[in-house]
Design a protein around this motif. Structure first.
Motif, mmCIF file in Angstrom:
data_model
loop_
_atom_site.group_PDB
_atom_site.id
_atom_site.type_symbol
_atom_site.label_atom_id
_atom_site.label_comp_id
_atom_site.label_asym_id
_atom_site.label_seq_id
_atom_site.Cartn_x
_atom_site.Cartn_y
_atom_site.Cartn_z
ATOM 1 N N ASP A 20 -28.024 2.133 -78.444
ATOM 2 C CA ASP A 20 -28.374 2.285 -78.615
ATOM 3 C C ASP A 20 -27.724 2.529 -81.028
ATOM 4 O O ASP A 20 -26.769 3.198 -80.882
ATOM 5 C CB ASP A 20 -29.447 2.937 -78.767
ATOM 6 N N LYS A 21 -27.357 1.280 -81.557
ATOM 7 C CA LYS A 21 -27.326 1.515 -82.763
ATOM 8 C C LYS A 21 -27.575 2.289 -83.969
ATOM 9 O O LYS A 21 -26.914 2.462 -84.468
ATOM 10 C CB LYS A 21 -27.146 0.266 -83.698
ATOM 11 N N ARG A 22 -28.571 2.514 -83.760
ATOM 12 C CA ARG A 22 -28.990 3.947 -84.812
ATOM 13 C C ARG A 22 -28.369 5.102 -84.074
ATOM 14 O O ARG A 22 -28.290 5.630 -85.435
ATOM 15 C CB ARG A 22 -31.222 4.212 -84.408
ATOM 16 N N LYS A 23 -28.261 5.676 -82.447
ATOM 17 C CA LYS A 23 -27.696 7.020 -82.820
ATOM 18 C C LYS A 23 -26.452 6.659 -82.992
ATOM 19 O O LYS A 23 -25.329 7.896 -83.564
ATOM 20 C CB LYS A 23 -28.391 6.551 -80.998
ATOM 21 N N PHE A 24 -25.986 5.163 -82.778
ATOM 22 C CA PHE A 24 -24.821 4.867 -83.005
ATOM 23 C C PHE A 24 -23.202 5.463 -84.019
ATOM 24 O O PHE A 24 -22.604 5.727 -84.000
ATOM 25 C CB PHE A 24 -23.927 3.596 -82.519
ATOM 26 N N TYR A 25 -24.893 4.726 -85.123
ATOM 27 C CA TYR A 25 -24.323 4.762 -86.533
ATOM 28 C C TYR A 25 -24.347 6.043 -87.517
ATOM 29 O O TYR A 25 -23.605 6.996 -88.219
ATOM 30 C CB TYR A 25 -24.838 3.967 -87.624
ATOM 31 N N VAL A 26 -25.319 6.507 -86.553
ATOM 32 C CA VAL A 26 -26.274 8.419 -87.304
ATOM 33 C C VAL A 26 -24.122 9.741 -86.919
ATOM 34 O O VAL A 26 -23.878 10.447 -86.951
ATOM 35 C CB VAL A 26 -27.047 9.169 -87.032
ATOM 36 N N PHE A 27 -24.232 8.918 -85.344
ATOM 37 C CA PHE A 27 -23.294 10.056 -84.981
ATOM 38 C C PHE A 27 -21.612 9.575 -85.623
ATOM 39 O O PHE A 27 -20.498 10.006 -85.654
ATOM 40 C CB PHE A 27 -23.433 10.044 -83.294
ATOM 41 N N GLY A 28 -21.714 8.170 -85.789
ATOM 42 C CA GLY A 28 -19.762 8.046 -86.188
ATOM 43 C C GLY A 28 -19.638 8.607 -87.504
ATOM 44 O O GLY A 28 -18.751 9.338 -87.941
ATOM 45 N N ILE A 29 -20.794 8.323 -88.615
ATOM 46 C CA ILE A 29 -20.725 8.730 -89.728
ATOM 47 C C ILE A 29 -20.162 10.513 -89.737
ATOM 48 O O ILE A 29 -19.407 10.683 -90.382
ATOM 49 C CB ILE A 29 -21.817 9.004 -90.503
ATOM 50 N N CYS A 30 -20.974 11.686 -88.876
ATOM 51 C CA CYS A 30 -19.916 12.409 -88.642
ATOM 52 C C CYS A 30 -18.761 12.284 -87.901
ATOM 53 O O CYS A 30 -18.797 13.621 -88.692
ATOM 54 C CB CYS A 30 -22.094 13.211 -87.889
ATOM 55 N N LYS A 90 -20.171 6.375 -77.777
ATOM 56 C CA LYS A 90 -20.555 5.799 -77.066
ATOM 57 C C LYS A 90 -21.597 5.361 -76.088
ATOM 58 O O LYS A 90 -22.484 5.270 -76.077
ATOM 59 C CB LYS A 90 -19.872 4.900 -77.168
ATOM 60 N N LYS A 91 -21.035 6.908 -75.218
ATOM 61 C CA LYS A 91 -21.598 6.936 -74.350
ATOM 62 C C LYS A 91 -22.946 7.641 -75.211
ATOM 63 O O LYS A 91 -23.895 7.573 -74.235
ATOM 64 C CB LYS A 91 -20.934 8.122 -73.073
ATOM 65 N N LEU A 92 -23.044 8.488 -75.920
ATOM 66 C CA LEU A 92 -24.170 9.445 -76.299
ATOM 67 C C LEU A 92 -24.843 8.257 -76.904
ATOM 68 O O LEU A 92 -27.005 8.279 -76.874
ATOM 69 C CB LEU A 92 -23.852 9.911 -77.598
ATOM 70 N N SER A 93 -24.414 7.756 -76.986
ATOM 71 C CA SER A 93 -25.204 5.896 -77.646
ATOM 72 C C SER A 93 -25.822 5.099 -77.140
ATOM 73 O O SER A 93 -26.919 3.937 -77.517
ATOM 74 C CB SER A 93 -24.612 5.012 -79.003
ATOM 75 N N LEU A 94 -25.404 5.103 -75.934
ATOM 76 C CA LEU A 94 -25.989 4.370 -74.308
ATOM 77 C C LEU A 94 -27.173 4.018 -74.859
ATOM 78 O O LEU A 94 -28.328 4.777 -74.861
ATOM 79 C CB LEU A 94 -25.850 4.989 -73.388
ATOM 80 N N ARG A 95 -28.035 2.649 -74.327
ATOM 81 C CA ARG A 95 -29.453 2.454 -74.403
ATOM 82 C C ARG A 95 -30.222 3.533 -73.558
ATOM 83 O O ARG A 95 -28.993 3.651 -72.492
ATOM 84 C CB ARG A 95 -29.621 0.887 -74.364
ATOM 85 N N PRO A 96 -30.976 4.056 -73.419
ATOM 86 C CA PRO A 96 -31.683 5.058 -72.455
ATOM 87 C C PRO A 96 -31.919 4.206 -71.256
ATOM 88 O O PRO A 96 -31.300 5.062 -69.772
ATOM 89 C CB PRO A 96 -33.216 5.105 -72.795
ATOM 90 N N GLU A 97 -32.051 3.036 -71.037
ATOM 91 C CA GLU A 97 -32.255 2.157 -69.371
ATOM 92 C C GLU A 97 -31.384 2.395 -68.869
ATOM 93 O O GLU A 97 -30.606 1.675 -67.680
ATOM 94 C CB GLU A 97 -32.983 0.754 -69.532
ATOM 95 N N LEU A 98 -29.407 2.066 -69.591
ATOM 96 C CA LEU A 98 -27.865 2.373 -68.844
ATOM 97 C C LEU A 98 -27.428 3.789 -68.750
ATOM 98 O O LEU A 98 -26.657 3.222 -68.343
ATOM 99 C CB LEU A 98 -27.589 1.132 -70.266
ATOM 100 N N VAL A 99 -28.320 4.616 -68.763
ATOM 101 C CA VAL A 99 -27.820 6.315 -68.979
ATOM 102 C C VAL A 99 -27.420 6.275 -67.452
ATOM 103 O O VAL A 99 -26.332 6.605 -66.916
ATOM 104 C CB VAL A 99 -28.077 6.595 -70.076
ATOM 105 N N ASP A 100 -28.322 5.775 -66.665
ATOM 106 C CA ASP A 100 -27.647 6.712 -65.540
ATOM 107 C C ASP A 100 -27.560 5.269 -64.344
ATOM 108 O O ASP A 100 -27.100 5.471 -62.347
ATOM 109 C CB ASP A 100 -29.481 6.923 -64.510
ATOM 110 N N SER A 101 -27.234 4.125 -65.060
ATOM 111 C CA SER A 101 -27.105 2.878 -64.141
ATOM 112 C C SER A 101 -25.782 1.951 -63.284
ATOM 113 O O SER A 101 -25.948 1.815 -62.272
ATOM 114 C CB SER A 101 -27.772 1.389 -64.783
ATOM 115 N N ARG A 102 -24.896 3.313 -64.165
ATOM 116 C CA ARG A 102 -23.584 3.070 -63.974
ATOM 117 C C ARG A 102 -23.059 4.354 -63.934
ATOM 118 O O ARG A 102 -23.015 4.480 -64.697
ATOM 119 C CB ARG A 102 -22.928 1.803 -63.731
ATOM 120 N N HIS A 103 -21.591 4.093 -63.013
ATOM 121 C CA HIS A 103 -20.583 4.676 -64.076
ATOM 122 C C HIS A 103 -19.552 4.820 -65.158
ATOM 123 O O HIS A 103 -18.594 3.946 -65.036
ATOM 124 C CB HIS A 103 -19.345 5.795 -62.759
ATOM 125 N N TRP A 104 -20.202 5.435 -66.463
ATOM 126 C CA TRP A 104 -19.233 5.281 -67.539
ATOM 127 C C TRP A 104 -18.058 5.715 -67.547
ATOM 128 O O TRP A 104 -16.775 5.742 -68.892
ATOM 129 C CB TRP A 104 -19.939 5.100 -68.339
#
Length: 313
Positions: free
Chosen positions: A16-26, A299-313
């Motif tokens: 999810d690019k929006r989460k990725f950039y906000v978390f990344g700057i912090c 990257k884990k926090l920024s995963l698209r919602p539908e992928l969060v539980d789909s596999r072991h990252w």
């Protein structure tokens, strides 16, 4: 048969690019605050002639703290924070290039090598002018300067931070014109493109080797946190000679990389090429741990919602 595990890699399309950039700057801002003093020390060690001022990383840290206070370790920091823009451009270019290269070659080392070099090329084109200004601010010592330009006080009063920055910008422009802000650009590319291109393949290499040597239940994040500093130390050692030349070209206003290299060898011998290496590794070790753990967690926090539980990252 040997059970070789692969550490899962989260690719650009999973995020999810929006989460990725906000978390990344912090995350990037926290890293810069923690390692900036060692960046300043490394630059001063690389620029000084012999051991005219400092005998090493620890000696420089103590002397700067004693004579200039804690603020002395953060000279040029506010200007340097503008490189946050280049940081976001770096990760975007890295991830997009990996995605593009994967169409032709799915080898992780190849993708990392090409993406790391490409990302550094884009980032340095934005970073160099900011680096030139911040490095001249780093060179300002109490009442004097180690570089070409000295911040001028007006009517005996000390200039405020952005007043100092403006003064340095004006002096650079008067002396060299617009090209002065890109002084050392080629040297920066010759330093940071190889550094970035080498770091990523070594990072994945060390992670894979550690993965094959450790128990199955060992957390992937721990292996990545160890692999990052190992890759950083390797890349720093390989590229430090050019980093010394880059610092001198930018701070002393030299125009020739080759002549600067020859002068350095003539004055200080081959050991001159190792100047600032310990400070570079010291700053790289904690920052790389934070970067790796932060980047992988980001990257884990920024995963698209539908992928969060789909596999072991």
């Amino acid at each position: 048969m040997e059970d070789k595990r692969n550490i899962p890699i989260i690719e650009w399309e999973h995020l999810d690019k929006r989460k990725f950039y906000v978390f990344g700057i912090c995350m990037t801002m926290m890293i810069r605050v923690s390692v900036y003093p060692f960046t300043l020390i490394r630059t001063r060690l690389q620029v000084q002639k012999g051991k005219s001022l400092y005998n090493g990383t620890f000696d420089a840290f103590v002397k700067i703290l004693r004579t200039e206070g804690a603020a002395g370790l953060y000279r040029g920091f506010l200007v340097n924070t503008f490189t946050l823009i280049s940081g976001q451009c770096y990760v975007t270019t890295y991830e997009l290039t990996r995605k593009y290269v994967s169409r032709y070659n799915n080898n992780n080392a190849v993708k990392s090598l090409v993406a790391g070099g490409s990302a550094s090329l884009v980032a340095q084109s934005i970073t160099v002018p900011i680096d030139v200004i911040s490095q001249h601010l780093m060179m300002q010592r109490k009442g004097e300067s180690m570089g070409r330009f000295k911040v001028r006080n007006q009517d005996g009063k000390r200039l405020l931070v952005f007043g100092q920055t403006k003064d340095i910008i004006v002096q650079i422009f008067k002396a060299d014109g617009f090209r002065g802000f890109y002084r050392g650009y080629v040297a920066s590319l010759l330093t940071y493109i190889p550094n970035s291109a080498v770091w990523w393949p070594f990072y994945h290499f060390y992670a894979e080797q550690l993965s094959s040597l450790t128990p199955k239940d060992c957390p992937h994040l721990l292996l990545q946190a160890i692999s990052g500093p190992l890759a950083a130390a390797t890349a720093s050692t390989l590229t430090n000679p050019m980093d010394v030349v880059r610092a001198r070209v930018q701070v002393e206003g030299k125009s020739s990389i080759i002549l600067t290299f020859k002068q350095l060898i003539a004055e200080e011998g081959p050991w001159g090429l190792t100047k600032g290496l310990s400070a570079r590794i010291i700053s790289a070790t904690p920052s790389t741990i934070v970067i790796v753990v932060g980047y992988e967690t980001l990257k884990k926090l920024s995963l698209r919602p539908e992928l969060v539980d789909s596999r072991h990252w």
